[in-house]
Scaffold this motif. Structure first.
Motif, PDB file in Angstrom:
ATOM      1  N   CYS A 122      -4.072 -22.004 -50.811  1.00  0.00           N
ATOM      2  CA  CYS A 122      -3.665 -23.135 -49.964  1.00  0.00           C
ATOM      3  C   CYS A 122      -3.498 -22.694 -48.509  1.00  0.00           C
ATOM      4  O   CYS A 122      -3.929 -23.388 -47.585  1.00  0.00           O
ATOM      5  N   VAL A 123      -2.883 -21.543 -48.324  1.00  0.00           N
ATOM      6  CA  VAL A 123      -2.673 -21.036 -46.967  1.00  0.00           C
ATOM      7  C   VAL A 123      -4.006 -20.721 -46.300  1.00  0.00           C
ATOM      8  O   VAL A 123      -4.229 -21.025 -45.119  1.00  0.00           O
ATOM      9  N   GLU A 124      -4.930 -20.124 -47.064  1.00  0.00           N
ATOM     10  CA  GLU A 124      -6.235 -19.766 -46.511  1.00  0.00           C
ATOM     11  C   GLU A 124      -7.023 -21.019 -46.133  1.00  0.00           C
ATOM     12  O   GLU A 124      -7.644 -21.077 -45.060  1.00  0.00           O
ATOM     13  N   PRO A 166       9.156 -10.220 -40.059  1.00  0.00           N
ATOM     14  CA  PRO A 166       8.288 -11.354 -40.425  1.00  0.00           C
ATOM     15  C   PRO A 166       8.999 -12.422 -41.244  1.00  0.00           C
ATOM     16  O   PRO A 166       8.799 -13.612 -41.019  1.00  0.00           O
ATOM     17  N   ARG A 167       9.833 -12.009 -42.202  1.00  0.00           N
ATOM     18  CA  ARG A 167      10.527 -13.014 -43.012  1.00  0.00           C
ATOM     19  C   ARG A 167      11.558 -13.766 -42.171  1.00  0.00           C
ATOM     20  O   ARG A 167      11.741 -14.980 -42.332  1.00  0.00           O
ATOM     21  N   PRO A 188       2.335 -14.580 -42.744  1.00  0.00           N
ATOM     22  CA  PRO A 188       2.955 -15.393 -41.687  1.00  0.00           C
ATOM     23  C   PRO A 188       2.383 -16.802 -41.606  1.00  0.00           C
ATOM     24  O   PRO A 188       3.076 -17.732 -41.187  1.00  0.00           O
ATOM     25  N   ARG A 189       1.121 -16.991 -42.028  1.00  0.00           N
ATOM     26  CA  ARG A 189       0.519 -18.322 -41.962  1.00  0.00           C
ATOM     27  C   ARG A 189       1.175 -19.283 -42.947  1.00  0.00           C
ATOM     28  O   ARG A 189       1.123 -20.513 -42.762  1.00  0.00           O
ATOM     29  N   ALA A 190       1.791 -18.751 -43.990  1.00  0.00           N
ATOM     30  CA  ALA A 190       2.461 -19.610 -44.964  1.00  0.00           C
ATOM     31  C   ALA A 190       3.626 -20.352 -44.324  1.00  0.00           C
ATOM     32  O   ALA A 190       3.904 -21.505 -44.660  1.00  0.00           O
TER      33      ALA A 190
END
Length: 512
Positions: free
Chosen positions: A160-162, A243-244, A200-202
């Protein structure tokens, strides 16, 4: 990939819908979700691209076929009414593959999701296709099943993220938000529910789904509770992962933006303390990773929205109830928890003019515990400076006459700490003037008298040499504070203040 080459050839070039559907269904069943789903996605992208190229090539070939003027005119009229045969064939093949994906059940849904995602990326707007809608339906089905059965959810969500990264995050978010909150909650649980590698895109996709209008705010509330729980765990374990932390800040910012920029959903009234406390719990991580002077933009934005939305003291009361460290002495607060206190010292500075009298007293009490010189040693100068900035904000706003109530105490405090206990001449001038300005009428003259009495202690003292020079400097600095009071005392006190200054500056032959 060799075993799937024949399947790919049939899917990319075949014209028999029933055969294409059988091959696609077989592909989904044989490719288990534990394998590389991105390879299935690339296969779907290849199939979609191949069919687009064949359709375009067929159209170009038809256009270049030599004809007389009558045949050309007839061909032009026919092509404007119905698509070419090659395009119809390709469209039928695409529909067959999508129907096969829609018919999948169980674990076969996961590779079907990857395959259709690849097709959606390849087809996009180039051909009539339901690929994006089918992809969103499958995403909803996979995430719903994952809550009831052992399905590889993280792999499906990575697809989904991709797809969102290639088709456009906002576009995919709108499609997913129309189904239900299952994808939203699955993303939040996967990203923040447990430690692990984070794409990170999520966070961008999750934030866009929250901001999408079809998303129910009750689902957004559940995401905030997940983030709050993760922030607590991160604080307790001192697990400061940049990142989180950025991902959680991005989502919290989206929750506030969705509510603040659009119609205000009533549930945010109760959710505001949790959002704000989540920001506070993340602040030690921000200090550790980014430093105080360069926090992430998402943190600045979220704090600004949180401050802007706050207009009732009852919500702030919940913050004190949830953080016992705000009621403890500095020495009893660990360094990590002290980062939470620092956040609230800075945060309350911007709320000084909005709080109720009861809450303002608690806020001033918090600042008073961190305004003493012992705080310079632990937890450190940042807490000391923030505490004094908060008190100055209360003095300037004078909400509920709190400024005039604390002004005598604060003026004595800063004068006692000058010059060897953290209060410089510049800070004394700012703080003492603010305190005197907050005192109404003739009561302010008591503070002026105390200041002059302190300055007179340095008159003719110190013997000679270096000590005498230090005394002279101290006296001049204190008299400069008194001169600053010319803009701070009530008008009726100005003649008396000017007389006292003149007697010390001119008649006393003070050297400047």
């Amino acid at each position: 990939m060799n075993e799937y080459r024949a399947s790919a050839r049939i899917l990319a070039t075949g014209t028999a819908g029933n055969i294409i559907a059988e091959v696609a269904q077989d592909l989904f069943v044989r490719w288990q979700p534990t394998e590389a789903l991105h390879a299935v996605m690339h296969l779907g992208q290849y199939v979609g691209t191949a069919r687009v190229q064949r359709a375009l090539a067929a159209q170009q070939q038809d256009a270049l076929t030599p004809r007389n003027i009558v045949d050309s005119a007839a061909h032009w009229v026919a092509s404007s009414l119905t698509p070419s045969a090659a395009l119809v064939s390709d469209a039928q093949a695409v529909q067959a593959m999508l129907r096969a994906a829609e018919d999948t059940q169980g674990v076969a849904c996961v590779p079907a999701l990857a395959f259709v995602g690849g097709m959606a990326v390849a087809l996009d707007d180039k051909m009539p296709s339901r690929a994006a809608d089918v992809f969103a339906d499958l995403a909803h089905r996979v995430t719903t099943q994952a809550q009831r059965a052992c399905v590889t959810l993280s792999s499906a969500l990575s697809v989904c993220v991709e797809v969102a990264a290639q088709l456009g995050c906002r576009r995919v978010a709108e499609l997913l938000a129309r189904r239900s909150g299952s994808v939203l909650l699955a993303l939040a649980d996967t990203m923040f529910g447990s430690p692990g590698v984070l794409d990170p895109r999520a966070a961008d996709l999750l934030a866009e789904i929250i901001y999408a209008r079809p998303t129910q705010f009750t689902d957004a509330r559940r995401v905030v509770h997940v983030i709050h729980g993760r922030a607590i765990s991160q604080l307790l374990n001192s697990d400061f992962v940049g990142p989180r932390t950025l991902a959680m800040l991005r989502v919290l910012e989206s929750v506030l933006q969705r509510h603040y920029a659009g119609p205000r959903d009533p549930p945010l009234d109760d959710l505001w303390p949790i959002v704000t406390d989540s920001l506070a719990l993340l602040y030690p991580s921000i200090l550790h990773v980014f430093g105080r002077d360069s926090p992430p933009d998402a943190f600045r934005s979220a704090c600004l929205l949180a401050v802007t939305y706050t207009d009732e003291g009852s919500r702030v009361e919940a913050l004190f109830a949830g953080q016992p460290c705000l009621l403890s002495a500095p020495g009893d607060v660990g360094l990590v928890r002290a980062g939470v206190v620092l956040f609230y010292l800075d945060f309350f500075e911007h709320l000084a003019g909005k709080l109720s009298a009861h809450i303002l007293k608690r806020v001033v009490s918090l600042a008073a515990r961190y305004a003493g010189s012992e705080v310079l040693e632990y937890p450190g100068p940042m807490w000391f400076e923030s505490a004094h900035a908060l008190i100055l904000a209360v003095l300037e706003s004078d909400t509920h006459q709190m400024g005039s109530e604390i002004a005598p105490w604060y003026s004595d405090l800063v004068l006692d700490m000058y010059p060897d206990h953290g209060i410089s001449a510049d800070l004394l001038r700012i703080s003492y003037t603010a305190a005197v300005r907050a005192i109404p009428g003739h009561s302010a003259w008591d503070r002026v008298t105390i200041l002059f009495r302190r300055a007179d202690q340095y008159t003719g003292g110190g013997g000679g040499g270096v000590r005498a020079e230090i005394f002279a400097v101290r006296r001049r600095e204190l008299l400069l504070v008194a001169a600053e009071l010319l803009i701070g005392v009530p008008a009726e006190l100005l003649p008396q203040l000017m007389f006292e200054l003149r007697s010390r500056l001119v008649d006393g032959n003070e050297k400047w």
